[in-house]
Every structure is written in structure tokens, then in C-alpha cells.
Enzyme design. Structure first.
Site, PDB file in Angstrom:
ATOM      1  N   PHE A 139      35.863  46.413  35.609  1.00 17.08           N
ATOM      2  CA  PHE A 139      36.481  45.189  36.126  1.00 17.08           C
ATOM      3  C   PHE A 139      37.110  44.465  34.937  1.00 17.08           C
ATOM      4  O   PHE A 139      36.407  44.084  34.003  1.00 17.08           O
ATOM      5  CB  PHE A 139      35.445  44.277  36.784  1.00 17.08           C
ATOM      6  CG  PHE A 139      34.891  44.791  38.094  1.00 17.08           C
ATOM      7  CD1 PHE A 139      35.334  45.975  38.659  1.00 17.08           C
ATOM      8  CD2 PHE A 139      33.909  44.076  38.754  1.00 17.08           C
ATOM      9  CE1 PHE A 139      34.815  46.448  39.848  1.00 17.08           C
ATOM     10  CE2 PHE A 139      33.381  44.534  39.949  1.00 17.08           C
ATOM     11  CZ  PHE A 139      33.834  45.712  40.505  1.00 17.08           C
ATOM     12  N   GLU A 140      38.414  44.282  34.984  1.00 15.22           N
ATOM     13  CA  GLU A 140      39.129  43.657  33.873  1.00 15.22           C
ATOM     14  C   GLU A 140      39.815  42.374  34.326  1.00 15.22           C
ATOM     15  O   GLU A 140      40.090  42.193  35.500  1.00 15.22           O
ATOM     16  CB  GLU A 140      40.152  44.642  33.290  1.00 15.22           C
ATOM     17  CG  GLU A 140      39.504  45.936  32.796  1.00 15.22           C
ATOM     18  CD  GLU A 140      40.497  46.951  32.242  1.00 15.22           C
ATOM     19  OE1 GLU A 140      41.539  46.521  31.694  1.00 15.22           O
ATOM     20  OE2 GLU A 140      40.229  48.163  32.368  1.00 15.22           O
TER      21      GLU A 140
END
Length: 425
Positions: A214-215
Site C-alpha cells: 500500500f503506497e
């Protein structure tokens, strides 16, 4: 192992004579064409076999492995001519071992898109501890968006490589959607539904670990992301499944920026079984001409990481690509062209360019002019690979994570095989 830098007028054949080496092996190990004309300034690996075996009628790769007390995959790693298969023929000469002494042991993880060619996958799998298909997504109701991954998982298991399921918050445009991430992180029921679906999918397909990528998470949701990682670990642990987390390349705990702030190295490192440092993209398609993964910058990230996380949990990211930049940089101009490392070499030959090497970044590059426009090309070679592997070994890291394996890069795997033992998953 010898690293030979190509001088003016040299060919593969003249270099082979210099070292009493096999021209065909130099061509294979370095991904060269059959012409025997490498690029000026190119780094070539010269690997010297120690023990060889000539195949006799009735022998198989398995029987030869038993004879020499080694493994089939080790024979595949020693002999790129096998193309990752077990097909051999009488009279064929196989390399059993090399003169080079191993200096360490590292695990390898390779990311692959579902459309990877069978030939590329078969050539790469003998070198991989883990294979991670890219990527699963999820919807607002917790359903999985699945890639066409069954072929990759089956092939990985066939080679004794551990398949890793990857979950990301990419939207249908291929961009990380932090509103979708936010929805998940603020809804316990949605998290439970998603994790149930993940476990079910892992059970069905044979995945053994989950990689959470998750960025660009909203900074205010830092603790909620850490809490989600903890929930994932609690959910998967009873099945014997590991939880991994991909981390932005931070150099300090208070580093600002949307990419960095929600990734709490220390807290996540205490929970996760493994983490992957995304140590690439200093040079990127929409930016100025820079090395993709300069060693000085990579070292800063890795040294910060080991101050926060147990080193034996860490994969060091390693890029398997380069960029062809137009210079000077124009932020309104077209993006840099992504190229494979072998394409970079072919481009250097085509344009008559001399490959240079930066001692600071420990990366190769060259320049050329086409249609009145100046270009600067940054990529990876045997020297840059050696430097990154040495850093991982020096710091006691668990291994390397290769983004990505869509193109087979012989120098990467030959250097790894000559210098390091493969840590199995």
C-alpha cells in the site's frame, strides 16, 4: 570470476582467447548477440568452470545431480544453456561447479506480471526463492480483483519456488488509490472480509505468504496501517502463512512526503515476517536523468532500515530495468523510455556509445544524440549488481527483491550464482 571492461577493437572472441574461456559461454552469461561485438566500455563476466561433466546416453539431469551431490536447480543455475529445463543430450558438457568461492547466502524474490513468457519464467525460477505475481487488488466491498496467476503459481511450485500473494491498492488506471486504502483502514468489517478472502485464495492456490504493498497512504492513517498489518499477521499465522510489507525507501523516521510518512519502519518491522525496501526509482520516467538505484542512496536507506528492523527480515530491492532520458530535462516533455538492461547494451552498440561507470552511484550509463536530441541512458550491469548484493550481504539482510523479472537478465543471475548460495524459501 573476472569482470572485463571492453576496450576499443576487442571482440568476444579476442577476450575469450585472453582468458582461455569459452566464447559461447561469455555470450550466454552476458546476454550478447552472436556477432561477438560487445559495446565499448561494457562489463563482461568471465566465469571459469571448475568441474564439468559430459553427458552419457541414458543419463538425466536428476541422475547427474545425484552423482555430484548437488541439485537439479543448481545445475540449471550453472548452465544457462539449459534454459531452466531438464532436457539434456549425449555429448553435452555441463558445468558442475565454478572456481569462484561463495561469499554469502541470500534469498531472492522476483515480481512478475501474469503475461510473463514461459521461457523467461522457466529460465528465472531456478534462481528464485520466492515468486510474487503482480498484483491482486480489492474492491470497496472487500472482494479480490485477481490477476491471471494460476500458471505462475503452478510453475513456481514445480521448481520448488515459494509463491507469494501480493495485495495492493492499485485502481483500474494502475495508480495507487489512497482513498480506497483509507476506506479499508477505517472499516474493521471491511478488513475482516478482505482478509477472509485472502486466506481462502491462498488456501486454494497454494500461496505461502502475503505481500502488502500500500503506497501513498494518508499520513494521518499511519497507525491504522500498522494496525492492519497486525490484523493480517494474526489472521494468517494460524495457517503458517507469512506477512510481508513493501516499504518506501526512507532514510529517517521523520522523513516527510506522502510516499513515506505512513510507513513506520520500526512498528511494521516488529510485526511483519519480512519487509521489502523499494530501493529504486531515484531516476524515474518523469524526472531528470539519474541512476535508477544509486548505491550511495540505497546504502542510506538500508542502513536506516537495519537500525529499525532486524536485518534478517529485510529484502533489498533491486531493479531489472533502466531509462533512456532526453536531456536536458523538460518537465513538460515526454517521459523517459523504460528499457531492459540488454536493450541498453544494444542501444550503446547501435549508437557507437562508450559505456561509462559512476564510482559514486556504482552504476553504468552512456550518452548519445539522435534526431538532434541528446540522450542519457542509465541501467544496471554486473558491477552494479555486485555492489548491491555485497551491500545486502554486508548488512546481513535476508535477501534481494527483484523488480521485475519480465526480462531475463543473465548478468544478474550469473553474478548471484557465482558469489552466493541461494537461501530457500
Amino acid at each position: 570470476m573476472i569482470i572485463h571492461i571492453v576496450q576499443p577493437g576487442e571482440t568476444v572472441y579476442s577476450i575469450a582467447r585472453q582468458y582461455s574461456a569459452s566464447p559461447s559461454q561469455i555470450i550466454r552469461d552476458n546476454g550478447l548477440g552472436p556477432s561477438g561485438y560487445p559495446a565499448l566500455g561494457q562489463a563482461l563476466i568471465i566465469a571459469i568452470p571448475k568441474v564439468t561433466h559430459t553427458v552419457e546416453t541414458g543419463e538425466t539431469l536428476f541422475s547427474i545431480a545425484i552423482k555430484y551431490k548437488t541439485g537439479v536447480n543448481q545445475l540449471r543455475r550453472n548452465n544457462l544453456s539449459l534454459m531452466g529445463s531438464d532436457t539434456i543430450y549425449p555429448g553435452q558438457v555441463l558445468i558442475i561447479s565454478y572456481e569462484e568461492e561463495k561469499i554469502g547466502t541470500l534469498a531472492t524474490n522476483g515480481y512478475a506480471y501474469p503475461q510473463i513468457r514461459d521461457e523467461t519464467l522457466s529460465r528465472t525460477l531456478p534462481f528464485l526463492s520466492f515468486l510474487t505475481p503482480f498484483t491482486y487488488g480489492f474492491t470497496a466491498d472487500g472482494s479480490l480483483i485477481s490477476p491471471e496467476d494460476s500458471r505462475l503459481v503452478s510453475k513456481a511450485l514445480e521448481y520448488g519456488t515459494v509463491p507469494v500473494m501480493m495485495i495492493s491498492s492499485l485502481n483500474d488506471k494502475g495508480r495507487f488509490d489512497n482513498t480506497l486504502t483509507s476506506l479499508l483502514l477505517n472499516d474493521d468489517e471491511l478488513q475482516e472480509t478482505l482478509l477472509e478472502n485472502i486466506v481462502s485464495n491462498m488456501n486454494i492456490l497454494g500461496y505461502r505468504a502475503l505481500d502488502i504493498d500500500f503506497e501513498y497512504i494518508f499520513p494521518q492513517e499511519r497507525d491504522k496501517f500498522t494496525s492492519f498489518v497486525a490484523k493480517a499477521k494474526e489472521k494468517l499465522a494460524p495457517y503458517g502463512y507469512q506477512v510481508w510489507v513493501a516499504l518506501a525507501p526512507k532514510t529517517s523516521s521523520d522523513q516527510m512526503g506522502l510516499l513515506y510518512e505512513a510507513h513506520d519502519y520500526k512498528a511494521i518491522g516488529e510485526i511483519a515476517d519480512k519487509v521489502l525496501l523499494m530501493t529504486y526509482e531515484w531516476g524515474y520516467s518523469r524526472g531528470p536523468a539519474l541512476p535508477v538505484s544509486p548505491l550511495d542512496k540505497v546504502r542510506e536507506v538500508a542502513e536506516y532500515a537495519v537500525s529499525q528492523i532486524v536485518p534478517s527480515k529485510i529484502f533489498l530491492g533491486l531493479p531489472n530495468y533502466g531509462y533512456d532520458f532526453t536531456v536536458p530535462f523538460d518537465k513538460n516533455g515526454p517521459p523517459a523510455r523504460t528499457i531492459s538492461n540488454e536493450q541498453a547494451i544494444r542501444l550503446a552498440i547501435e549508437t557507437g556509445s562508450e559505456i561509462k561507470f559512476s564510482e559514486k552511484s556504482q552504476t553504468p550509463y552512456f550518452t548519445y544524440v539522435r534526431d538532434g536530441k541528446s540522450h542519457e541512458v542509465h541501467f544496471e550491469d554486473a558491477r552494479s549488481v555486485m555492489a548491491k548484493l555485497a551491500l545486502a550481504n554486508e548488512l546481513g539482510l535476508y535477501g534481494i527483491g527483484v523488480w521485475n523479472i519480465m526480462n531475463f537478465f543473465p548478468q544478474l543471475w550469473v553474478v548471484f550464482n557465482l558469489l552466493y548460495n541461494l537461501r530457500r524459501g
